[in-house]
Design an enzyme around this catalytic site. Structure first.
Site, short mmCIF file in Angstrom:
data_model
loop_
_atom_site.label_atom_id
_atom_site.label_comp_id
_atom_site.label_asym_id
_atom_site.label_seq_id
_atom_site.Cartn_x
_atom_site.Cartn_y
_atom_site.Cartn_z
N SER A 270 0.85 -1.19 0.00
CA SER A 270 0.00 0.00 0.00
C SER A 270 0.88 1.24 0.00
O SER A 270 1.97 1.23 0.58
CB SER A 270 -0.91 0.00 1.22
N SER A 271 0.39 2.30 -0.62
CA SER A 271 1.15 3.55 -0.61
C SER A 271 1.26 4.14 0.78
O SER A 271 2.11 5.00 1.04
CB SER A 271 0.50 4.57 -1.55
N CYS A 272 0.45 3.67 1.73
CA CYS A 272 0.52 4.20 3.10
C CYS A 272 1.75 3.73 3.85
O CYS A 272 2.01 4.19 4.97
CB CYS A 272 -0.74 3.86 3.88
N TYR B 154 -1.13 -0.91 10.38
CA TYR B 154 -1.30 -1.52 9.06
C TYR B 154 -0.05 -1.35 8.22
O TYR B 154 0.42 -2.31 7.56
CB TYR B 154 -2.50 -0.88 8.35
N LYS C 80 2.48 -4.24 6.48
CA LYS C 80 2.79 -4.30 5.06
C LYS C 80 4.29 -4.15 4.81
O LYS C 80 4.85 -4.77 3.90
CB LYS C 80 2.00 -3.22 4.31
N HIS D 284 -12.85 3.45 2.87
CA HIS D 284 -11.91 4.49 2.51
C HIS D 284 -12.69 5.72 2.04
O HIS D 284 -13.91 5.71 1.91
CB HIS D 284 -10.95 4.00 1.42
#
Length: 299
Positions: free
Chosen positions: A80-82, A109, A113, A152
């Site tokens: 994920s880009s997060c 989270y 990842k 989201h």
């Protein structure tokens, strides 16, 4: 891609080692797309952080280890880009990985990842596996999650705008200031990018995964972003609601800006096919197909 081996969550719980082991032992897949995860927006991340870190660690550990044991040819792990630092330079390059502090609202989270990415890299180095992690931007599309406690931002806005429309409310409440900038990718575009990457000729694929100094990651996005205010207005236009917007600044904004540098991906010849305008229309049509369920609980 032919001979797809598909399982629903009820058919295969990836958190359970014995179920994952049984699946790989019987099916022996050649290629694996690991897209399963515990996901959600700011509300879900803030209220269930233990689930977000524990379940994602379980899922990815079970699957990555099984891929190695049963000789999977290529694995595509969806991160994920997060996972990128909260305040890194924009657009975000892959080299920003682990270069600074994370956004606190989704840190559990993100840490899970990051561990998955490190596992892919470690297995590549130690066992010469072929594991690649892709980092998608914010996604939306058919069968999205419209639950306001776990969704989201974009599906939440669709549901709120629809509720505002059918109730005739004069204002629509939106979390935060409306100033953060986000990038959005339609789900079918992500799927096409993932298939393309996992189908690359060996020399191109190897260049993405064989570095000893950089993790095997690549961004997937559009390379363009917009403010939450502009996104809200675009959603309201598609839904057809005529109301004002009330931003609740007591609620968190999250990361100030998040747009991905997609230079590496575009160099491989891929481009997104669905514009935001077209994607929003299709997303709302999908919502309407299930709106009889939502309308009974909308307030």
């Amino acid at each position: 891609m032919n001979n797809l081996l598909l399982r629903t969550h009820s058919e295969l719980d990836l958190r359970k080692t014995d179920e994952v082991e049984s699946f790989f032992r019987v099916e022996r897949p050649d290629f694996v797309f690991l897209a399963a995860a515990r996901v959600g927006g700011i509300v879900a991340n803030n209220t269930r952080p233990a689930e977000f870190i524990a379940e994602n660690l379980e899922i990815q550990t079970n699957v990555i280890e099984a891929c190695h044991r049963y000789g999977v040819s290529r694995l595509l792990f969806l991160g994920s880009s997060c996972i990128y630092p909260r305040d890194c330079l924009q657009p975000i390059q892959e080299s920003s990985f682990l270069s600074g502090p994370l956004e606190l609202t989704n840190r559990p989270y993100a840490v899970a990842k990051i561990a998955g990415i490190e596992m892919c890299w470690a297995f590549n180095r130690q066992y010469e596996t072929n594991y690649l992690a892709v980092l998608p931007t914010n996604l939306y599309g058919p069968n999205d999650n419209y639950d306001l406690t776990s969704s989201h931002v974009l599906p939440a806005l669709i549901r709120k705008a629809h509720a505002c429309k059918i109730s005739g409310e004069r204002t629509m409440n939106v979390w935060g200031s409306g100033k953060p900038r986000r990038e959005f990718l339609y789900s079918s575009d992500l799927a096409e990018a993932c298939v393309m990457l996992l189908s690359l000729p060996a020399p191109d694929f190897d260049r993405l995964i064989q570095s000893t100094t950089e993790p095997p990651i690549i961004n997937i996005g559009t390379g363009t972003d917009m403010t939450i205010r502009d996104l809200t207005e675009a959603v309201m236009h598609v839904v057809g609601v005529n109301a004002g917007i009330e931003f609740d600044t007591t609620k968190p904004d999250g990361t100030p800006r998040k747009v991905l540098d997609v230079t590496r991906l575009f160099a491989l010849g891929w481009r997104p096919a669905v514009s935001l305008k077209e994607g929003l229309q299709m997303a709302y049509e999908d919502f309407l197909a299930h709106s009889d369920t939502f309308d009974r609980v909308l307030s």
